[in-house]
Design a protein around this motif. Structure first.
Motif, PDB file in Angstrom:
ATOM      1  N   PRO A  55       0.812  -1.226   0.000  1.00 23.16           N
ATOM      2  CA  PRO A  55       0.000   0.000   0.000  1.00 23.16           C
ATOM      3  C   PRO A  55       0.843   1.272   0.000  1.00 23.16           C
ATOM      4  O   PRO A  55       0.450   2.280  -0.598  1.00 23.16           O
ATOM      5  CB  PRO A  55      -0.822  -0.124   1.288  1.00 23.16           C
ATOM      6  CG  PRO A  55      -0.843  -1.580   1.606  1.00 23.16           C
ATOM      7  CD  PRO A  55       0.480  -2.102   1.146  1.00 23.16           C
ATOM      8  N   VAL A  56       2.013   1.219   0.642  1.00 27.05           N
ATOM      9  CA  VAL A  56       2.881   2.399   0.692  1.00 27.05           C
ATOM     10  C   VAL A  56       3.418   2.731  -0.693  1.00 27.05           C
ATOM     11  O   VAL A  56       3.485   3.903  -1.096  1.00 27.05           O
ATOM     12  CB  VAL A  56       4.051   2.149   1.677  1.00 27.05           C
ATOM     13  CG1 VAL A  56       5.101   3.251   1.559  1.00 27.05           C
ATOM     14  CG2 VAL A  56       3.528   2.060   3.108  1.00 27.05           C
ATOM     15  N   LEU A  57       3.787   1.710  -1.447  1.00 28.71           N
ATOM     16  CA  LEU A  57       4.421   1.935  -2.746  1.00 28.71           C
ATOM     17  C   LEU A  57       3.443   1.944  -3.912  1.00 28.71           C
ATOM     18  O   LEU A  57       3.844   2.273  -5.039  1.00 28.71           O
ATOM     19  CB  LEU A  57       5.489   0.858  -2.991  1.00 28.71           C
ATOM     20  CG  LEU A  57       6.734   0.938  -2.119  1.00 28.71           C
ATOM     21  CD1 LEU A  57       7.725  -0.162  -2.509  1.00 28.71           C
ATOM     22  CD2 LEU A  57       7.411   2.308  -2.226  1.00 28.71           C
ATOM     23  N   GLU A  58       2.198   1.619  -3.670  1.00 30.41           N
ATOM     24  CA  GLU A  58       1.248   1.557  -4.789  1.00 30.41           C
ATOM     25  C   GLU A  58       1.191   2.860  -5.592  1.00 30.41           C
ATOM     26  O   GLU A  58       1.141   2.817  -6.834  1.00 30.41           O
ATOM     27  CB  GLU A  58      -0.146   1.192  -4.279  1.00 30.41           C
ATOM     28  CG  GLU A  58      -1.130   0.959  -5.412  1.00 30.41           C
ATOM     29  CD  GLU A  58      -2.461   0.423  -4.919  1.00 30.41           C
ATOM     30  OE1 GLU A  58      -3.303   0.079  -5.777  1.00 30.41           O
ATOM     31  OE2 GLU A  58      -2.659   0.337  -3.696  1.00 30.41           O
ATOM     32  N   PRO A  59       1.249   4.038  -4.974  1.00 27.19           N
ATOM     33  CA  PRO A  59       1.222   5.271  -5.781  1.00 27.19           C
ATOM     34  C   PRO A  59       2.465   5.463  -6.641  1.00 27.19           C
ATOM     35  O   PRO A  59       2.467   6.325  -7.535  1.00 27.19           O
ATOM     36  CB  PRO A  59       1.125   6.377  -4.719  1.00 27.19           C
ATOM     37  CG  PRO A  59       0.641   5.713  -3.479  1.00 27.19           C
ATOM     38  CD  PRO A  59       1.201   4.327  -3.525  1.00 27.19           C
ATOM     39  N   TYR A  60       3.513   4.680  -6.387  1.00 25.19           N
ATOM     40  CA  TYR A  60       4.782   4.878  -7.083  1.00 25.19           C
ATOM     41  C   TYR A  60       5.131   3.704  -7.999  1.00 25.19           C
ATOM     42  O   TYR A  60       6.292   3.512  -8.369  1.00 25.19           O
ATOM     43  CB  TYR A  60       5.909   5.080  -6.058  1.00 25.19           C
ATOM     44  CG  TYR A  60       5.569   6.101  -4.996  1.00 25.19           C
ATOM     45  CD1 TYR A  60       5.540   7.458  -5.298  1.00 25.19           C
ATOM     46  CD2 TYR A  60       5.250   5.706  -3.693  1.00 25.19           C
ATOM     47  CE1 TYR A  60       5.207   8.400  -4.336  1.00 25.19           C
ATOM     48  CE2 TYR A  60       4.916   6.639  -2.725  1.00 25.19           C
ATOM     49  CZ  TYR A  60       4.894   7.984  -3.057  1.00 25.19           C
ATOM     50  OH  TYR A  60       4.564   8.912  -2.095  1.00 25.19           O
ATOM     51  N   ARG A  61       4.121   2.915  -8.375  1.00 27.55           N
ATOM     52  CA  ARG A  61       4.397   1.700  -9.145  1.00 27.55           C
ATOM     53  C   ARG A  61       5.070   1.995 -10.486  1.00 27.55           C
ATOM     54  O   ARG A  61       5.798   1.154 -11.010  1.00 27.55           O
ATOM     55  CB  ARG A  61       3.109   0.908  -9.363  1.00 27.55           C
ATOM     56  CG  ARG A  61       2.690   0.120  -8.135  1.00 27.55           C
ATOM     57  CD  ARG A  61       1.503  -0.775  -8.424  1.00 27.55           C
ATOM     58  NE  ARG A  61       1.246  -1.674  -7.304  1.00 27.55           N
ATOM     59  CZ  ARG A  61       0.304  -2.612  -7.295  1.00 27.55           C
ATOM     60  NH1 ARG A  61      -0.495  -2.743  -8.366  1.00 27.55           N
ATOM     61  NH2 ARG A  61       0.147  -3.390  -6.252  1.00 27.55           N
ATOM     62  N   ASP A  62       4.804   3.170 -11.051  1.00 25.62           N
ATOM     63  CA  ASP A  62       5.421   3.474 -12.342  1.00 25.62           C
ATOM     64  C   ASP A  62       6.925   3.702 -12.225  1.00 25.62           C
ATOM     65  O   ASP A  62       7.629   3.781 -13.235  1.00 25.62           O
ATOM     66  CB  ASP A  62       4.761   4.691 -12.988  1.00 25.62           C
ATOM     67  CG  ASP A  62       4.952   5.968 -12.186  1.00 25.62           C
ATOM     68  OD1 ASP A  62       5.169   5.882 -10.951  1.00 25.62           O
ATOM     69  OD2 ASP A  62       4.887   7.055 -12.789  1.00 25.62           O
ATOM     70  N   ARG A  63       7.430   3.773 -10.978  1.00 26.01           N
ATOM     71  CA  ARG A  63       8.876   3.936 -10.777  1.00 26.01           C
ATOM     72  C   ARG A  63       9.542   2.677 -10.234  1.00 26.01           C
ATOM     73  O   ARG A  63      10.754   2.664 -10.014  1.00 26.01           O
ATOM     74  CB  ARG A  63       9.148   5.100  -9.816  1.00 26.01           C
ATOM     75  CG  ARG A  63       8.797   6.453 -10.386  1.00 26.01           C
ATOM     76  CD  ARG A  63       9.406   7.566  -9.567  1.00 26.01           C
ATOM     77  NE  ARG A  63       8.680   7.866  -8.342  1.00 26.01           N
ATOM     78  CZ  ARG A  63       9.237   7.972  -7.138  1.00 26.01           C
ATOM     79  NH1 ARG A  63      10.536   7.739  -6.971  1.00 26.01           N
ATOM     80  NH2 ARG A  63       8.504   8.289  -6.086  1.00 26.01           N
ATOM     81  N   ILE A  64       8.774   1.629  -9.997  1.00 21.12           N
ATOM     82  CA  ILE A  64       9.338   0.406  -9.414  1.00 21.12           C
ATOM     83  C   ILE A  64       9.984  -0.440 -10.509  1.00 21.12           C
ATOM     84  O   ILE A  64       9.396  -0.686 -11.564  1.00 21.12           O
ATOM     85  CB  ILE A  64       8.264  -0.390  -8.666  1.00 21.12           C
ATOM     86  CG1 ILE A  64       7.835   0.376  -7.404  1.00 21.12           C
ATOM     87  CG2 ILE A  64       8.767  -1.785  -8.303  1.00 21.12           C
ATOM     88  CD1 ILE A  64       6.726  -0.289  -6.615  1.00 21.12           C
TER      89      ILE A  64
END
Length: 349
Positions: free
Chosen positions: A230-239
């Protein structure tokens, strides 16, 4: 034409091979060993480098000597098939993934030899243009971590870019200092490593702090679970992903479609598997970047060569080796590196 098909039909004549051990004191806690494989035939020699991390595996390999019968005339594709069916370790490796590293060493040496026997360089046979190579420098910041390793390098090379390994000991003050440099292109969370010296936990608070502090940086290898996802979901385009990428199937099996993956030749292992990954990413609009494994010999130039062909404009963790030494010296080449292929073979510089 598939990339591997352009290479597989190359004839290669092999008389035998030899092994050369390399060693470098990286720190007071780590001495890096690697093994250069030299395959000879037809008056030429091809080189590759085994980047297995465990010293015991190199010692056993070098002590056993060149015991495999690789002699004969065949195509490069047939050689790769032969090597894929051999046990390249005289004793069980410390880590199973090391089998891939050693296979890459043999196959990259055979590729170099086949090209040299043909009198052609890799880019010509692969039908790809070489372009200037962008690189970053990969660093851990010590224990306790400080900005000093970054500052020392920036003092010498003000335009240098970095891939950094956050740890639970990164303070808010350190993160602010790093942000102020404007030089961080990637953060490697190392959440997928198990049983290594660089294992890092999966602290959702660290993940949040890092993702927010470096809004333009790629986020490599998070360990996704019910707390961190949930913490990283907003940043998935950078994972992006690295440690779990060994084949095209691993890219297809990721929890969500990536924009970028780290394609390490030695981690893919076989030349055919590596070429398939390049082709798959290109066909599916997935970016790629290269990663080093503290090569001491020709392996570093070879991964730079591949990066310049397949993903030259991304944050490639393939900096010239001098940047990774504790006492970085002036006079190193800056990014981007101009292409410097040998006239024939699979060699850079």
């Amino acid at each position: 034409m598939a990339t591997f098909d352009s290479l597989a039909s190359l004839p290669v004549e092999i008389d035998g091979y030899s092994l050369e051990g390399l060693e470098a004191n990286v720190s007071s806690e780590f001495t890096r060993l690697s093994t250069v494989i030299r395959i000879s035939g037809g008056g030429e020699e091809g080189v590759g480098e085994d980047v297995t991390y465990d010293a015991l595996d190199h010692v056993a390999f070098q002590d056993a000597g060149p015991v495999l019968d690789l002699s004969g005339e065949r195509t490069l594709g047939e050689f790769c098939e032969l090597v894929g069916g051999l046990d390249l370790f005289p004793a069980e490796p410390v880590r199973e993934v090391s089998r891939r590293y050693r296979r890459w060493a043999f196959e990259s040496a055979a590729l170099d030899l086949a090209l040299r026997q043909a009198g052609k360089p890799l880019h010509e046979v692969a039908g790809r243009e070489m372009r200037p190579l962008t690189f970053v420098v990969s660093l851990r910041l010590g224990d306790p971590p400080t900005i000093d390793p970054v500052r020392r390098r920036l003092d010498l090379y003000p335009t240098l870019r970095f891939k950094l390994d956050p740890t639970d000991h990164w303070t808010d003050a350190l993160i602010v200092e790093l942000v102020e440099t404007g030089a961080v292109d990637s953060v490697d969370l190392k959440g997928l490593y198990v049983g290594t010296a660089v294992d890092t936990g999966a602290d959702p608070e660290l993940y949040r702090r890092v993702a927010e502090a470096f809004p333009d940086a790629w986020i490599e290898d998070p360990r996704l679970n019910e707390e961190t996802d949930p913490v990283l979901e907003p940043y998935r385009d950078r994972i992006t992903w690295d440690a779990n990428i060994h084949a095209v199937a691993d890219i297809e099996g990721l929890p969500f479609a990536p924009r970028m993956v780290n394609i390490k030749p030695s981690r893919l292992g076989g030349l055919e598997e590596l070429c398939a990954a390049y082709d798959y990413c290109e066909a599916h609009g997935i970016g790629g970047y290269g990663g080093g494994q503290f090569e001491l010999g020709p392996g570093r130039g070879q991964i730079q060569y591949l990066a310049s062909l397949f993903h030259p404009d991304t944050p490639n963790d393939v900096a010239p080796s001098g940047y990774n030494l504790p006492d970085t010296q002036p006079g190193l080449p800056s990014s981007p590196l101009e292409p410097q292929p040998s006239a024939t073979g699979f060699r850079w510089g």
